[in-house]
Design a protein around this motif. Structure first.
Motif, short mmCIF file in Angstrom:
data_model
loop_
_atom_site.label_atom_id
_atom_site.label_comp_id
_atom_site.label_asym_id
_atom_site.label_seq_id
_atom_site.Cartn_x
_atom_site.Cartn_y
_atom_site.Cartn_z
N LYS A 186 11.59 -110.65 1.43
CA LYS A 186 13.14 -110.24 2.29
C LYS A 186 13.22 -108.96 1.24
O LYS A 186 13.68 -107.89 1.74
N MET A 187 13.16 -108.84 0.12
CA MET A 187 12.70 -107.16 -0.41
C MET A 187 11.59 -106.13 -0.12
O MET A 187 12.16 -105.08 0.44
N VAL A 188 10.50 -106.82 0.45
CA VAL A 188 10.06 -105.78 1.38
C VAL A 188 10.64 -105.34 2.57
O VAL A 188 10.34 -104.01 3.30
N GLU A 189 10.97 -106.66 3.20
CA GLU A 189 11.70 -106.08 4.35
C GLU A 189 12.92 -104.84 4.23
O GLU A 189 12.74 -104.12 5.45
N LYS A 190 13.45 -105.25 3.34
CA LYS A 190 14.11 -103.83 3.33
C LYS A 190 14.15 -102.55 2.98
O LYS A 190 14.68 -101.80 3.69
N LYS A 191 13.00 -102.50 2.34
CA LYS A 191 12.37 -101.53 2.66
C LYS A 191 11.60 -100.96 3.81
O LYS A 191 12.04 -99.94 3.92
N ASP A 192 11.17 -102.32 4.37
CA ASP A 192 10.39 -101.83 5.37
C ASP A 192 10.13 -103.13 6.36
O ASP A 192 9.02 -103.71 6.02
N PRO A 193 10.86 -103.03 7.15
CA PRO A 193 10.24 -104.58 8.27
C PRO A 193 9.55 -103.99 8.95
O PRO A 193 8.01 -105.53 8.79
N VAL A 194 8.82 -103.24 8.91
CA VAL A 194 7.36 -103.80 9.43
C VAL A 194 6.14 -103.52 8.68
O VAL A 194 5.77 -104.53 8.94
N LYS A 195 6.72 -103.30 7.39
CA LYS A 195 5.59 -104.18 6.08
C LYS A 195 5.32 -105.25 5.58
O LYS A 195 4.10 -105.87 6.02
N ALA A 196 6.75 -105.73 6.04
CA ALA A 196 6.75 -106.76 5.44
C ALA A 196 6.51 -108.33 6.41
O ALA A 196 6.03 -109.06 6.24
N LYS A 197 6.55 -107.82 7.45
CA LYS A 197 5.85 -108.55 9.08
C LYS A 197 4.84 -108.51 8.65
O LYS A 197 4.02 -109.18 9.24
#
Length: 573
Positions: free
Chosen positions: A529-540
């Motif tokens: 969720k923290m990664v998603e907040k910075k970069d949703p594509v990276k989290a995916k």
């Protein structure tokens, strides 16, 4: 001479890096804590790898002791965990083994097969272990961090003592932990593991099989033990039965309600931070077979007439002159109870400030054939508990439309009807999922015979498919002597590990390698969720590399560690 010196240097270096003493009494191996160590395993590599955590996580280290001679009375302790400027503390526990008499079917392609039938699971911090020559024994080391822990590289050392013949021996093993400048907050994932602590039989297993009187000082002491271990493992939703914990009087059709015991239990869990949501226990139960209609639980005066009614599963069958019976929802006595109890409960929750946290179960796992009785009861809930969300684990989907606010499908139903649940989410419904005795096959679960990374992956599935909660029925549905009993309960109908993920001791609770791993998976969800907040594509990209589908995963532990490292490094930028 140079060649001879080089060989000697190489041999000495191997001894040191291999982690065993010069006199070859033991080998000490660092083994990834996601690896289940079977007793019959003989070959290990000492992988001196740095354990990587965010602030607020617990670092887990697994050390495997292999005796080259018999060793008695082994004990262990963490003697130091320090960086250049800071210190941490740690605890140790020997990993115990449980017997699995029957394997489950259909099995996962990744199922672990044990020739001995014994699998590692409980962590026992207060026991001394002995091993025979050639035997292996894993040790679990836990080093918690907090939000204020200083980032950096920490060197730790564990000391193991034991007796060889009449001589006391001592061995040490180093390990390393890197704490990243990434800080976990309160977990955003809602987690409930149902506890059976309401059962006098369950609590007796924590009291040398002696009865624990309900609501006695010892009863509340044991409830506090449950709250502590659940909070420590990110369990933030707690099931409390409002009907069972209420004290009633009844006269000429009129009830009074005393919610003191309900409040005390909720308060215990709230105090330790394990009450993000209150999960109101079920109001109705099956009237007979699996697909038969649901009947409402109703407290009635204890008399000859009510003794003929179908008894409820309430552990206190009769209390204060009140008997608990099951009645059809259209029975006037059931209607009379619901129309008084539900408004009184709502008013009480409002006074306590808990109404916005409260959810209400109706009945467990409704099917297409008993959905109509479920829907009727749901209408009462929505009428007399307005604003309270109905939550239930479900084995069917479309037949319950409109009756549930928080849908908790079993994982394979979530998979099969994913589009249906996506539509519900668009309507503002919450979507969780659960696992229990199923699904089986290649679906992730927390069964003892499955690799530990699949227990952890459950919460990566939460993230990938946007399911904001997870439910499991079996925190502590123990059998007598659970540490020594066959873990595959009910002649194999319950896969090993399905009924519990913690173990009973005398007025204490033991965690397990599965419960530790589950906590780590919950923390992974927050990191994603923290990664998603910075970069949703990276989290995916991170989650897609591990979770390929609902029932297809990358099983490489080394690859998983690589992805975790990349996540922490990305969040540290």
């Amino acid at each position: 001479m140079i060649k001879k010196f080089s060989l000697l240097f190489f041999f000495f270096t191997c001894l040191i890096l291999g982690g065993f003493s010069i006199n070859k009494e033991v080998y000490l191996y660092q083994v990834d804590p996601l690896k289940k160590v079977l007793k019959e395993q003989a070959y290990f590599r000492d992988v001196v790898d740095t354990v990587r955590v965010a602030r607020g996580e617990t670092a887990s280290v697994q050390i495997v002791v292999k005796g080259l001679v018999g060793i008695e009375n082994m004990r262990a302790r963490v003697i130091d965990v320090s960086s250049v400027s800071s210190k941490l503390t740690g605890t140790t526990g020997w990993v115990g083994y449980v017997h699995v008499g029957r394997s489950y079917n259909p099995p996962s392609k990744d199922i672990i097969r044990s020739a001995s039938g014994y699998f590692p699971d409980p962590i026992l911090p207060d026991s001394a272990f002995s091993i025979e020559q050639g035997e292996v024994q894993p040790l679990w080391v836990s080093v918690p961090t907090t939000a204020s822990t200083s980032p950096g590289l920490y060197k730790g050392q564990v000391e193991i003592t034991g007796k060889i013949g009449k001589e006391n021996k001592r061995w040490r093993k180093d390990f390393y932990i890197r704490v990243y400048p990434v800080t976990l907050q309160k977990s955003p994932l809602l987690i409930t593991n149902w506890s059976a602590h309401f059962s006098p039989i369950t609590l007796s297993y924590l009291n040398n099989n002696k009865t624990v009187e309900a609501y006695s000082p010892l009863y509340w002491e044991l409830i506090e033990l449950h709250a502590d271990i659940m909070a420590a493992h990110r369990q933030n939703v707690h099931r409390i039965y409002p009907v069972w914990h209420t004290l009633y009087t009844y006269k000429e059709g009129k009830y009074t309600f005393d919610f003191t015991r309900f409040d005390q239990e909720a308060g215990i869990f709230d105090k330790v931070g394990a009450l993000e949501r209150i999960e109101g226990g079920h109001l109705a139960w099956r009237s007979g077979a699996w697909n038969d209609p649901f009947f409402v639980e109703v407290p009635l005066p204890d008399n000859e007439e009510t003794r003929k009614l179908k008894a409820s599963p309430n552990p206190k069958k009769v209390e204060n002159g009140i008997r608990f019976a099951l009645l059809p929802v259209d029975d006037e006595r059931a209607k009379n109870f619901l129309t008084q109890f539900l408004p009184a409960l709502k008013e009480h929750l409002e006074k306590k400030g808990w109404l916005n946290r409260y959810m209400q179960h109706i009945a467990d796992e409704p099917t297409a054939k008993n959905a109509s009785s479920y829907v009727t009861i749901s209408n009462y809930i929505h009428q007399f508990l307005p604003g309270v969300k109905v939550i239930d684990a479900v084995l069917t989907s479309k037949e319950l439309a409109g009756a549930i606010d928080i849908w908790v499908p079993v994982l394979d139903v979530f998979h099969k009807d994913f589009n249906f649940y996506q539509d519900l989410k668009k309507q503002g419904k919450e979507i969780w999922f659960y696992t229990c005795v199923g699904p089986r096959g290649n679906y992730a679960n927390r069964f003892i015979e499955l690799p530990l990374n699949q227990t952890r992956y459950l919460h990566w599935i939460n993230y990938k498919y946007d399911a904001t909660g997870y439910l499991h029925w079996g925190l502590n549905y123990w059998e007598k002597d659970q540490l020594y009993a066959d873990a595959s309960r009910d002649r194999g109908r319950l896969p090993a590990g399905d009924n519990c993920i913690i173990y009973p001791g005398y007025r204490k609770l033991y965690t397990s390698i599965r419960f530790e791993t589950m906590r780590d998976g919950i923390d992974d969800y927050q990191l994603l969720k923290m990664v998603e907040k910075k970069d949703p594509v990276k989290a995916k990209g991170f989650v897609d590399s591990i979770i390929l589908n609902f029932n297809e995963y990358d099983e490489s532990i080394a690859f998983f560690r690589k992805i975790r490292k990349e996540m922490l490094e990305f969040l540290s930028i």
